[in-house]
Design an enzyme around this catalytic site. Structure first.
Site, PDB file in Angstrom:
ATOM      1  N   ARG A  22       0.827  -1.215   0.000  1.00 55.40           N
ATOM      2  CA  ARG A  22       0.000   0.000   0.000  1.00 55.40           C
ATOM      3  C   ARG A  22       0.853   1.254   0.000  1.00 55.40           C
ATOM      4  NH1 ARG A  22      -4.830  -2.579   2.729  1.00 55.40           N
ATOM      5  NH2 ARG A  22      -6.478  -1.043   2.818  1.00 55.40           N
ATOM      6  N   ARG A  71     -21.814  -1.846   3.583  1.00 52.76           N
ATOM      7  CA  ARG A  71     -21.108  -3.083   3.899  1.00 52.76           C
ATOM      8  C   ARG A  71     -21.332  -3.506   5.355  1.00 52.76           C
ATOM      9  NH1 ARG A  71     -15.047  -3.776   1.526  1.00 52.76           N
ATOM     10  NH2 ARG A  71     -14.305  -2.866   3.453  1.00 52.76           N
ATOM     11  N   ARG A  83     -18.128  -2.296  10.200  1.00 51.58           N
ATOM     12  CA  ARG A  83     -16.761  -2.123  10.699  1.00 51.58           C
ATOM     13  C   ARG A  83     -16.521  -0.640  10.933  1.00 51.58           C
ATOM     14  NH1 ARG A  83     -13.069  -5.104   6.345  1.00 51.58           N
ATOM     15  NH2 ARG A  83     -12.032  -3.092   6.433  1.00 51.58           N
ATOM     16  N   ARG A  94      -9.726   7.107   4.384  1.00 49.98           N
ATOM     17  CA  ARG A  94      -9.015   5.986   3.742  1.00 49.98           C
ATOM     18  C   ARG A  94      -8.795   6.266   2.254  1.00 49.98           C
ATOM     19  NH1 ARG A  94     -12.097   0.650   5.088  1.00 49.98           N
ATOM     20  NH2 ARG A  94     -10.193  -0.353   4.380  1.00 49.98           N
TER      21      ARG A  94
END
Ligand code: AMP
Length: 209
Positions: free
Chosen positions: A88, A122, A155, A166
């Site tokens: 990443r 999600r 989450r 993010r």
């Protein structure tokens, strides 16, 4: 085949990693899952990683590089692997270059708007980790895992503010990896914007190409 799935958080890397791992009989290695496991088991590394994860930040390079190095040394990686969520950062990619030769990098492209919409729906089972989506992959009973009956939760790092953080980290730290691997001539771009089945078809085609 040694593969990397590159793409923003929520681009569908985990889903395509599963498909590839079955198609090629190679393990899918997700650093995110490994860190979450470590956190569940209460290891020192897991606890250290928690504050970074919850804030949508990256866990320090030396920690993840160490995890991946150990994992790639295991027997089941001899015939290849698919990395999901690693590397990443440029230092992670440089460390990986020293460990193995990468055959292909699948770059899953999805717009930021689509990612924000996807991630807010999600849900994950707090017991077994199975993933669901309020629109695209509904559980049979609302809020309950089909597999183990556990409770489905959002989450912390899928909360809208964290998703935005993010995405910023992705554009700044991870996107430069596309150029890094283009220099090695191994990048295959895949449109990840449409239905999962379309992305899967394009991903499998990119593996053959
Ligand atoms: P993921 O499930 O891949 O989206 O990862 C969830 C979180 O784990 C990320 O937001 C980071 O905090 C951490 N993480 C996973 N993989 C890495 C990595 N390669 N480098 C740094 N942090 C990572």
């Amino acid at each position: 085949m040694n593969l990397i799935l590159l793409g923003a958080p929520g681009a569908g890397k985990g889903t395509q990693a599963e498909v590839i791992c079955q198609h090629l009989s190679i393990p899918a290695i997700s650093t995110g899952n490994m860190i979450r496991e470590a956190l569940k088991s209460g290891t020192e590394m897991g606890l250290k990683a928690k504050s970074f994860m919850d804030a949508g930040k990256l866990v320090p390079d030396e920690v993840v590089i160490g995890i991946v190095k150990e994992r790639l040394a295991q027997d089941d990686c001899k015939n290849g692997f698919v990395l999901d969520g690693f590397p990443r950062t440029i230092p992670q990619a440089e460390a990986l270059d020293k460990m193995v030769k990468i055959d292909k990098v699948i770059d899953l492209e999805v717009s930021d708007e689509a990612i924000i919409a996807r991630m807010s729906g999600r849900r994950v089972c707090e017991k077994c980790g199975a993933t669901y989506h309020l629109l695209y992959k509904k559980p049979k009973a609302e809020g309950v895992c089909d597999i183990c009956g556990g409770t489905l939760i959002q989450r912390k790092d899928d909360h809208p503010d964290t998703v935005k953080a993010r995405l910023e980290v992705y554009h700044k730290e991870t996107e430069p990896l596309i150029a890094h691997y283009k220099k090695q001539g191994v990048v295959k771009r895949v449109d990840g914007q449409e239905e999962v089945a379309d992305t899967t078809r394009l991903t499998l085609a990119a593996l053959e190409a």
